[in-house]
Design a protein around this motif. Structure first.
Motif, PDB file in Angstrom:
ATOM      1  N   UNK A  42      38.870  57.475  31.001  1.00  0.00           N
ATOM      2  CA  UNK A  42      39.650  57.825  32.193  1.00  0.00           C
ATOM      3  C   UNK A  42      39.095  57.215  33.469  1.00  0.00           C
ATOM      4  N   UNK A  43      37.775  57.044  33.534  1.00  0.00           N
ATOM      5  CA  UNK A  43      37.190  56.440  34.734  1.00  0.00           C
ATOM      6  C   UNK A  43      37.605  54.974  34.850  1.00  0.00           C
ATOM      7  N   UNK A  44      37.590  54.246  33.747  1.00  0.00           N
ATOM      8  CA  UNK A  44      38.007  52.847  33.766  1.00  0.00           C
ATOM      9  C   UNK A  44      39.492  52.751  34.126  1.00  0.00           C
ATOM     10  N   UNK A  45      40.284  53.665  33.604  1.00  0.00           N
ATOM     11  CA  UNK A  45      41.712  53.672  33.950  1.00  0.00           C
ATOM     12  C   UNK A  45      41.891  53.913  35.445  1.00  0.00           C
ATOM     13  N   UNK A  46      41.085  54.802  36.005  1.00  0.00           N
ATOM     14  CA  UNK A  46      41.138  55.071  37.456  1.00  0.00           C
ATOM     15  C   UNK A  46      40.757  53.829  38.248  1.00  0.00           C
ATOM     16  N   UNK A  47      39.719  53.108  37.787  1.00  0.00           N
ATOM     17  CA  UNK A  47      39.317  51.878  38.462  1.00  0.00           C
ATOM     18  C   UNK A  47      40.456  50.857  38.452  1.00  0.00           C
ATOM     19  N   UNK A  48      41.144  50.754  37.328  1.00  0.00           N
ATOM     20  CA  UNK A  48      42.247  49.806  37.227  1.00  0.00           C
ATOM     21  C   UNK A  48      43.395  50.190  38.165  1.00  0.00           C
ATOM     22  N   UNK A  49      43.711  51.471  38.209  1.00  0.00           N
ATOM     23  CA  UNK A  49      44.810  51.920  39.072  1.00  0.00           C
ATOM     24  C   UNK A  49      44.536  51.620  40.538  1.00  0.00           C
ATOM     25  N   UNK A  50      43.259  51.635  40.902  1.00  0.00           N
ATOM     26  CA  UNK A  50      42.889  51.400  42.299  1.00  0.00           C
ATOM     27  C   UNK A  50      42.446  49.957  42.540  1.00  0.00           C
ATOM     28  N   UNK A  51      42.720  49.085  41.579  1.00  0.00           N
ATOM     29  CA  UNK A  51      42.431  47.653  41.722  1.00  0.00           C
ATOM     30  C   UNK A  51      40.970  47.374  42.074  1.00  0.00           C
ATOM     31  N   UNK A  52      40.072  48.132  41.452  1.00  0.00           N
ATOM     32  CA  UNK A  52      38.637  47.926  41.702  1.00  0.00           C
ATOM     33  C   UNK A  52      38.134  46.922  40.673  1.00  0.00           C
ATOM     34  N   UNK A  53      38.518  45.664  40.912  1.00  0.00           N
ATOM     35  CA  UNK A  53      38.167  44.583  40.001  1.00  0.00           C
ATOM     36  C   UNK A  53      37.216  43.593  40.648  1.00  0.00           C
ATOM     37  N   UNK A  54      36.367  42.998  39.857  1.00  0.00           N
ATOM     38  CA  UNK A  54      35.302  42.153  40.372  1.00  0.00           C
ATOM     39  C   UNK A  54      35.765  40.713  40.599  1.00  0.00           C
ATOM     40  N   UNK A  55      35.249  40.118  41.694  1.00  0.00           N
ATOM     41  CA  UNK A  55      35.402  38.687  41.885  1.00  0.00           C
ATOM     42  C   UNK A  55      34.435  37.946  40.961  1.00  0.00           C
ATOM     43  N   UNK A  56      34.783  36.731  40.610  1.00  0.00           N
ATOM     44  CA  UNK A  56      33.928  35.882  39.780  1.00  0.00           C
ATOM     45  C   UNK A  56      33.626  34.612  40.554  1.00  0.00           C
ATOM     46  N   UNK A  66      37.944  34.105  33.062  1.00  0.00           N
ATOM     47  CA  UNK A  66      38.822  35.066  32.399  1.00  0.00           C
ATOM     48  C   UNK A  66      38.428  36.500  32.725  1.00  0.00           C
ATOM     49  N   UNK A  67      37.215  36.690  33.274  1.00  0.00           N
ATOM     50  CA  UNK A  67      36.738  38.032  33.601  1.00  0.00           C
ATOM     51  C   UNK A  67      37.157  38.484  34.988  1.00  0.00           C
ATOM     52  N   UNK A  68      37.835  37.604  35.718  1.00  0.00           N
ATOM     53  CA  UNK A  68      38.271  37.929  37.067  1.00  0.00           C
ATOM     54  C   UNK A  68      39.127  39.195  37.056  1.00  0.00           C
ATOM     55  N   UNK A  69      38.772  40.143  37.897  1.00  0.00           N
ATOM     56  CA  UNK A  69      39.538  41.375  38.018  1.00  0.00           C
ATOM     57  C   UNK A  69      39.114  42.479  37.073  1.00  0.00           C
ATOM     58  N   UNK A 234      29.209  51.142  25.432  1.00  0.00           N
ATOM     59  CA  UNK A 234      30.382  51.341  24.577  1.00  0.00           C
ATOM     60  C   UNK A 234      31.591  50.608  25.165  1.00  0.00           C
ATOM     61  N   UNK A 235      31.669  50.611  26.498  1.00  0.00           N
ATOM     62  CA  UNK A 235      32.790  49.973  27.193  1.00  0.00           C
ATOM     63  C   UNK A 235      32.429  48.602  27.760  1.00  0.00           C
ATOM     64  N   UNK A 236      31.150  48.288  27.779  1.00  0.00           N
ATOM     65  CA  UNK A 236      30.706  47.011  28.315  1.00  0.00           C
ATOM     66  C   UNK A 236      30.537  45.964  27.212  1.00  0.00           C
ATOM     67  N   UNK A 237      30.740  46.393  25.931  1.00  0.00           N
ATOM     68  CA  UNK A 237      30.614  45.463  24.804  1.00  0.00           C
ATOM     69  C   UNK A 237      31.636  44.340  24.954  1.00  0.00           C
ATOM     70  N   UNK A 238      31.216  43.150  24.569  1.00  0.00           N
ATOM     71  CA  UNK A 238      32.051  41.955  24.740  1.00  0.00           C
ATOM     72  C   UNK A 238      33.333  42.024  23.916  1.00  0.00           C
ATOM     73  N   UNK A 239      34.507  41.762  24.506  1.00  0.00           N
ATOM     74  CA  UNK A 239      34.723  41.486  25.928  1.00  0.00           C
ATOM     75  C   UNK A 239      34.746  42.777  26.744  1.00  0.00           C
ATOM     76  N   UNK A 240      34.009  42.804  27.809  1.00  0.00           N
ATOM     77  CA  UNK A 240      33.775  44.031  28.564  1.00  0.00           C
ATOM     78  C   UNK A 240      35.059  44.591  29.167  1.00  0.00           C
ATOM     79  N   UNK A 241      35.196  45.920  29.069  1.00  0.00           N
ATOM     80  CA  UNK A 241      36.284  46.615  29.741  1.00  0.00           C
ATOM     81  C   UNK A 241      35.888  47.013  31.162  1.00  0.00           C
ATOM     82  N   UNK A 242      34.573  47.000  31.434  1.00  0.00           N
ATOM     83  CA  UNK A 242      34.066  47.383  32.746  1.00  0.00           C
ATOM     84  C   UNK A 242      32.704  46.745  32.952  1.00  0.00           C
TER      85      UNK A 242
END
Length: 339
Positions: A42-56, A66-69, A234-242
């Motif tokens: 749920x925390x990752x889903x919240x991050x996505x909803x609020x567009x908290x994505x990383x620049x590369x 491909x990891x942008x966002x 668990x969520x950072x395993x390649x390809x990382x979800x967060x």
């Protein structure tokens, strides 16, 4: 170190039996893992909803674009469970735990500010290096002062030779070590699971060292960190979800160094954290060589993990091999702590 342990026992900080709360320490590691895995989705889903994505970085390896966002600020998945569990189970009668907690919270907030300013949606590059270093040095200085004065730590333990009192020199060494480790872990955080996996190994090593010393409160803190980090992986395993972002990397590095100083075996930190050292040194050598040679490069790209990427190693090969080096260094560090 013997004097410190006796002092802490006399103040009811440590149990008389070093192993009496080991079960709780290990159980809290499992609880931290479970909590992190449960709240992670749920925390990752919240991050996505609020567009908290990383620049590369565009100058980085092409495969990273491909990891942008990808959601960042995942470091809160580690720091929040650790803080909550430590306050509930590892603080009463163990007020020395306020130190690593304070370091963890302060550096996580600093990292979160940097992450927030470097989101894809902001198009900013985060806080300046000077700003970040100034605050890191301030947090490190406060931690060093607490280590030296309230906790009475002032010595260096050299394997095979014993303990030596270094007086006030302890403070600047602790400042540089805590800030330096935070930066080194931050530089290591460039591939999925790399910083988290090596940090978990390092915390495990210092947890074992603390157990051998009878410092059950440090054992519990280190193992709680390990459980939360593994839950994050668990969520950072390649390809990382967060990604953990600076929120996690700065906090993990600073907390690791603080735990190392609390055990008195901080001289072993460069060995136990050998991957972090290699990553940081590779950057320093690259910059120095570039300036001295008028633009030539010592490595294909720094930090070191990017060099191996450009040599043709896959991301999983790099992380697994760095993990293996970290594990062997951790075992050697524990062995040296015994002599």
């Amino acid at each position: 170190m013997t004097e410190l342990l006796e002092l802490m026992r006399s103040r009811s900080v440590l149990p008389r039996d070093p192993g009496e709360n080991l079960a709780l320490s290990l159980a809290l590691s499992g609880v931290a893992f479970a909590v992190t895995v449960v709240v992670g989705k749920p925390y990752i889903a919240w991050l996505r909803r609020h567009n908290i994505g990383k620049q590369i970085r565009m100058e980085g390896p092409e495969g990273h674009r491909t990891k942008l966002g990808t959601p960042t600020m995942g470091g809160f998945l580690v720091t929040v469970p650790v803080v909550v569990l430590t306050v509930i189970f590892n603080l009463a009668g163990r007020l020395s735990m306020l130190l690593p907690l304070g370091v963890l919270i302060g550096t996580a907030i600093l990292g979160a500010i940097d992450d927030r300013l470097s989101l894809v949606t902001t198009q900013r590059g985060g806080v300046t290096a000077r700003f970040k270093m100034a605050w890191l040095l301030l947090f490190s200085l406060l931690a060093a002062l607490v280590l030296h004065f309230p906790l009475g730590l002032r010595s260096i333990y050299v394997p095979f030779f014993g303990k030596f009192d270094i007086g006030l020199w302890y403070i600047p060494i602790a400042v540089l070590a805590i800030a330096g480790t935070a930066n080194a872990v931050n530089l290591t955080d460039g591939l999925d699971t790399l910083a988290g996996g090596t940090a978990a190994v390092a915390f495990t090593a210092y947890g074992i060292i603390a157990f051998l010393q009878g410092q059950i409160q440090v054992v519990t803190f280190c193992f709680t960190m390990v459980g939360a980090i593994l839950g994050f992986l668990w969520y950072n395993a390649h390809p990382a979800q967060v990604f953990m972002g600076d929120t996690g990397s700065l906090a993990l590095g600073a907390a690791l160094a603080t735990a190392a100083f609390m055990t008195g075996q901080w001289l072993l930190l460069p060995l136990i954290g050998i991957v972090f050292v290699a990553e940081a040194v590779s950057v320093m050598l690259q910059v120095a060589y570039f300036k001295l040679t008028g633009g030539k490069r010592l490595f294909r790209m720094a930090p070191l993990h990017h060099h191996f990427e450009l040599l043709g190693w896959s991301e999983t090969q790099i992380t697994m091999r760095f993990w293996l080096v970290s594990m062997m260094a951790g075992l050697l560090g524990i062995a040296l702590a015994l002599v």
